[in-house]
Every structure is written in C-alpha cells, then in structure tokens.
Scaffold this motif. Structure first.
Motif, short mmCIF file in Angstrom:
data_model
loop_
_atom_site.label_atom_id
_atom_site.label_comp_id
_atom_site.label_asym_id
_atom_site.label_seq_id
_atom_site.Cartn_x
_atom_site.Cartn_y
_atom_site.Cartn_z
N GLU A 66 0.91 -1.38 -0.08
CA GLU A 66 0.05 0.16 0.05
C GLU A 66 0.78 1.13 0.05
O GLU A 66 0.66 2.08 -0.78
N PHE A 67 1.99 1.07 1.06
CA PHE A 67 2.74 2.23 0.87
C PHE A 67 3.57 2.47 -0.27
O PHE A 67 3.97 3.62 -0.86
N ILE A 68 4.07 1.51 -1.06
CA ILE A 68 4.86 1.52 -2.18
C ILE A 68 3.88 2.29 -3.29
O ILE A 68 4.38 3.20 -4.12
N LYS A 69 2.88 1.71 -3.40
CA LYS A 69 1.80 2.56 -4.34
C LYS A 69 1.52 3.91 -4.00
O LYS A 69 1.61 4.86 -4.96
N LYS A 70 1.17 4.28 -2.67
CA LYS A 70 1.01 5.56 -2.16
C LYS A 70 2.04 6.69 -2.66
O LYS A 70 1.86 7.73 -3.05
N PHE A 71 3.32 6.29 -2.24
CA PHE A 71 4.51 7.02 -2.62
C PHE A 71 5.19 6.72 -3.84
O PHE A 71 6.54 7.13 -4.22
N GLN A 72 4.68 6.03 -4.83
CA GLN A 72 4.95 5.67 -6.01
C GLN A 72 6.49 5.36 -5.99
O GLN A 72 7.61 5.88 -6.75
N ALA A 73 6.75 4.55 -4.92
CA ALA A 73 8.37 3.79 -4.55
C ALA A 73 8.75 2.77 -5.65
O ALA A 73 9.91 2.40 -5.48
N GLN A 74 7.92 2.20 -6.30
CA GLN A 74 8.27 1.22 -7.46
C GLN A 74 9.29 2.11 -8.46
O GLN A 74 9.02 2.85 -9.25
N SER A 75 10.42 1.00 -8.77
CA SER A 75 11.33 1.56 -9.84
C SER A 75 10.58 1.90 -11.21
O SER A 75 9.50 0.96 -11.46
N PRO A 76 10.67 2.76 -11.94
CA PRO A 76 11.82 3.88 -11.98
C PRO A 76 11.62 4.89 -11.37
O PRO A 76 12.45 5.64 -11.05
N ASN A 77 10.43 5.09 -10.83
CA ASN A 77 10.16 6.37 -9.90
C ASN A 77 10.95 6.16 -8.46
O ASN A 77 11.09 7.28 -7.86
N GLY A 78 10.91 5.01 -7.91
CA GLY A 78 11.57 4.92 -6.71
C GLY A 78 12.70 3.67 -6.71
O GLY A 78 12.76 3.23 -7.80
N LEU A 79 13.01 3.23 -5.47
CA LEU A 79 13.96 2.20 -5.24
C LEU A 79 13.46 1.04 -4.99
O LEU A 79 14.31 -0.06 -4.88
N ASN A 80 12.30 1.03 -4.87
CA ASN A 80 11.64 -0.54 -4.80
C ASN A 80 11.67 -1.28 -5.97
O ASN A 80 10.91 -0.51 -7.25
#
Length: 94
Positions: A66-80
């Motif tokens: 849920e937090f990965i989606k909320k903060f758009q932390a999935q690569s390439p936007n984030g480091l997940n």
C-alpha cells in the motif's frame, strides 16, 4: 528517491544494514543509488510510516505494498525493485 520496506526487526538494525550495503557497495538498489554521482550514505534518511503491532508477515507485506503504491516507490520512480505483489502472493500460497 523513495524506498519503502517492512521489517520485524528494529528500525535501527535495518537502517544499519542499508548503510552497510552502501559502504560495501553491494548490488542492491539503495546501495547503487547512494553510491551514484551526487549521493553519499550521509544523505540517507529514515522515516517510520506506521508501526504495526500485528506480527503477521503477510499483513506487513500488504501494508508495504500500500505504501509503495501511495508514494510511487516502485522503480523507475523509486528504489523498490521487487514485484511486491508477487512476494505477497508467494507468501499466501506457501
């Protein structure tokens, strides 16, 4: 850049592991980012998003997703980089 992670261990212990990954230049997204141009381990910051009293790893994975989606932390936007949905499904099947 944002990275979201869950752990059942202390935040201090987990943060030290990430710092060691950077210092030892391990092939991990956080290490690669902070060893890149214009970054250093001292730039790393940690924030607690929620504290979960439930010891269920499954529940922690759901909250992490849920937090990965909320903060758009999935690569390439984030480091997940892991597909957290695959991890979650694997956990529920096993």
């Amino acid at each position: 850049m944002v990275y979201v992670g869950e752990t059942s261990r202390s935040l201090k212990e987990r943060a030290k592991e990430h710092e060691a990954d950077v210092r030892l230049r391990r092939e991990k997204p956080i290490s690669e980012h902070f060893n890149g141009a214009g970054h250093r381990v001292q730039d790393m910051g940690v924030s607690v998003l929620t504290q979960i009293r439930d010891s269920s790893h499954y529940y922690r994975l759901i909250k992490e997703l849920e937090f990965i989606k909320k903060f758009q932390a999935q690569s390439p936007n984030g480091l997940n980089t892991k597909n957290q949905l695959d991890v979650l499904l694997r956990e529920t099947i096993l």
